[in-house]
Design a protein around this motif. Structure first.
Motif, PDB file in Angstrom:
ATOM      1  N   VAL A  38       0.886  -1.380   0.017  1.00 21.45           N
ATOM      2  CA  VAL A  38      -0.304  -0.564   0.307  1.00 21.45           C
ATOM      3  C   VAL A  38       1.097   1.050   0.081  1.00 21.45           C
ATOM      4  N   GLN A  39       0.265   2.319  -0.278  1.00 23.38           N
ATOM      5  CA  GLN A  39       1.399   3.745  -0.028  1.00 23.38           C
ATOM      6  C   GLN A  39       0.235   4.456   0.222  1.00 23.38           C
ATOM      7  N   ARG A  40       1.262   5.531   1.458  1.00 22.04           N
ATOM      8  CA  ARG A  40      -0.099   5.981   3.413  1.00 22.04           C
ATOM      9  C   ARG A  40       0.546   7.640   1.946  1.00 22.04           C
ATOM     10  N   PRO A  41      -0.326   7.955   1.954  1.00 23.10           N
ATOM     11  CA  PRO A  41      -0.129   9.778   1.495  1.00 23.10           C
ATOM     12  C   PRO A  41      -0.627  10.767   3.325  1.00 23.10           C
ATOM     13  N   LEU A  42       0.906  11.739   2.905  1.00 20.72           N
ATOM     14  CA  LEU A  42       0.854  12.505   4.032  1.00 20.72           C
ATOM     15  C   LEU A  42       1.006  11.997   5.359  1.00 20.72           C
ATOM     16  N   ALA A  43       2.249  10.351   5.127  1.00 25.09           N
ATOM     17  CA  ALA A  43       2.465   9.826   6.374  1.00 25.09           C
ATOM     18  C   ALA A  43       4.001  10.137   6.641  1.00 25.09           C
ATOM     19  N   SER A  44       4.643  10.603   6.314  1.00 25.13           N
ATOM     20  CA  SER A  44       6.050  11.251   7.118  1.00 25.13           C
ATOM     21  C   SER A  44       6.213  12.963   6.342  1.00 25.13           C
ATOM     22  N   GLU A  45       7.293  13.659   7.497  1.00 24.14           N
ATOM     23  CA  GLU A  45       7.441  13.862   7.119  1.00 24.14           C
ATOM     24  C   GLU A  45       9.010  14.837   6.636  1.00 24.14           C
ATOM     25  N   ASP A  46       9.655  13.307   6.783  1.00 24.75           N
ATOM     26  CA  ASP A  46      11.239  12.911   6.260  1.00 24.75           C
ATOM     27  C   ASP A  46      11.202  12.995   5.116  1.00 24.75           C
ATOM     28  N   PRO A  47      11.785  13.391   4.797  1.00 24.10           N
ATOM     29  CA  PRO A  47      12.018  13.283   2.525  1.00 24.10           C
ATOM     30  C   PRO A  47      12.699  12.202   1.960  1.00 24.10           C
ATOM     31  N   ALA A  48      13.487  11.411   3.787  1.00 29.78           N
ATOM     32  CA  ALA A  48      13.826   9.937   2.992  1.00 29.78           C
ATOM     33  C   ALA A  48      13.378   8.712   3.023  1.00 29.78           C
ATOM     34  N   GLN A  49      11.909   9.155   4.011  1.00 28.87           N
ATOM     35  CA  GLN A  49      10.857   8.013   3.694  1.00 28.87           C
ATOM     36  C   GLN A  49       9.503   8.391   2.491  1.00 28.87           C
ATOM     37  N   GLN A  50       9.927   9.254   2.203  1.00 24.58           N
ATOM     38  CA  GLN A  50       8.646   9.103   0.852  1.00 24.58           C
ATOM     39  C   GLN A  50      10.125   9.043  -0.610  1.00 24.58           C
ATOM     40  N   HIS A  51       8.600   8.700  -1.060  1.00 26.11           N
ATOM     41  CA  HIS A  51       8.697   8.575  -2.881  1.00 26.11           C
ATOM     42  C   HIS A  51       7.552   9.483  -3.887  1.00 26.11           C
ATOM     43  N   TYR A  52       7.893   9.782  -4.651  1.00 28.18           N
ATOM     44  CA  TYR A  52       6.317  10.430  -5.126  1.00 28.18           C
ATOM     45  C   TYR A  52       6.317   9.530  -6.192  1.00 28.18           C
ATOM     46  N   SER A  53       4.502   9.406  -5.951  1.00 28.77           N
ATOM     47  CA  SER A  53       3.476   8.174  -6.804  1.00 28.77           C
ATOM     48  C   SER A  53       2.849   9.443  -7.701  1.00 28.77           C
ATOM     49  N   LEU A  54       3.266   8.889  -9.086  1.00 28.50           N
ATOM     50  CA  LEU A  54       2.511   9.257 -10.461  1.00 28.50           C
ATOM     51  C   LEU A  54       0.948   9.236 -10.438  1.00 28.50           C
ATOM     52  N   ASP A  55       0.251   7.938  -9.451  1.00 27.66           N
ATOM     53  CA  ASP A  55      -0.996   8.231  -9.853  1.00 27.66           C
ATOM     54  C   ASP A  55      -1.453   8.489  -8.225  1.00 27.66           C
ATOM     55  N   LEU A  56      -1.270   9.028  -7.441  1.00 24.75           N
ATOM     56  CA  LEU A  56      -2.255   9.593  -6.821  1.00 24.75           C
ATOM     57  C   LEU A  56      -0.366  11.325  -6.729  1.00 24.75           C
ATOM     58  N   ALA A  57      -0.196  11.781  -7.377  1.00 21.14           N
ATOM     59  CA  ALA A  57       0.606  12.944  -7.496  1.00 21.14           C
ATOM     60  C   ALA A  57       0.506  13.005  -6.772  1.00 21.14           C
ATOM     61  N   GLU A  58       1.428  13.061  -5.562  1.00 17.32           N
ATOM     62  CA  GLU A  58       1.841  13.069  -4.349  1.00 17.32           C
ATOM     63  C   GLU A  58       3.058  12.297  -3.715  1.00 17.32           C
ATOM     64  N   ALA A  59       3.482  12.684  -2.028  1.00 20.92           N
ATOM     65  CA  ALA A  59       4.493  12.263  -2.377  1.00 20.92           C
ATOM     66  C   ALA A  59       3.815  10.932  -0.931  1.00 20.92           C
ATOM     67  N   VAL A  60       4.396   9.776  -1.098  1.00 21.15           N
ATOM     68  CA  VAL A  60       3.975   8.648  -0.163  1.00 21.15           C
ATOM     69  C   VAL A  60       4.767   7.858   0.592  1.00 21.15           C
ATOM     70  N   VAL A  61       4.238   7.279   1.593  1.00 22.11           N
ATOM     71  CA  VAL A  61       5.566   6.009   1.883  1.00 22.11           C
ATOM     72  C   VAL A  61       5.193   4.471   1.983  1.00 22.11           C
ATOM     73  N   SER A  62       5.863   3.878   0.961  1.00 17.67           N
ATOM     74  CA  SER A  62       5.311   2.991   1.044  1.00 17.67           C
ATOM     75  C   SER A  62       5.192   1.469   2.022  1.00 17.67           C
ATOM     76  N   GLU A  63       4.421   1.472   2.011  1.00 21.47           N
ATOM     77  CA  GLU A  63       3.909   0.456   3.470  1.00 21.47           C
ATOM     78  C   GLU A  63       3.749  -1.270   3.027  1.00 21.47           C
ATOM     79  N   TYR A  64       3.216  -2.527   3.662  1.00 21.76           N
ATOM     80  CA  TYR A  64       2.825  -3.199   3.666  1.00 21.76           C
ATOM     81  C   TYR A  64       1.644  -3.505   4.408  1.00 21.76           C
TER      82      TYR A  64
END
Length: 108
Positions: A38-64
């Motif tokens: 899953v991808q969780r938007p608005l999940a972390s203020e740490d940019p190292a934890q995030q990547h940009y999702s083209l599907d959601l058009a925003e930064a997300v954190v990948s999780e299971y």
């Protein structure tokens, strides 16, 4: 019966699954385990934890997301194993939700 849903960081899911395998070997049973990425938007203020999702058009954190069903008697032991194995030491590293299962019907 209980349904346990856990949201776990990507780099901890292998440890969580191993902890659950160890419990299964010790006769702590659970049913219908599933794992979904899953991808969780608005999940972390740490940019190292995030990547940009083209599907959601925003930064997300990948999780299971892990789902399983168990008896009331073993729920706390399973939750403890998941919590320990998923621990990162960082805030907002994941969540575990526990719900009552009011009815379960096996399909044969």
């Amino acid at each position: 019966m209980k349904e346990i849903k856990a949201f776990v960081r990507q780099h901890r899911i292998a440890n969580v699954l191993q902890a659950l395998r160890d419990l299964k070997a010790a006769d702590i049973s659970y049913h219908n385990i599933t794992v979904s990425q899953v991808q969780r938007p608005l999940a972390s203020e740490d940019p190292a934890q995030q990547h940009y999702s083209l599907d959601l058009a925003e930064a997300v954190v990948s999780e299971y997301k892990l789902d399983l069903v168990c008896t009331d008697e073993v729920a706390d032991e399973l939750i403890g194993a998941i919590t320990t194995a998923a621990h990162t030491g960082l805030p907002d590293a994941g969540w575990i939700f526990v719900s009552e299962v009011t009815k379960a019907i096996e399909i044969r």
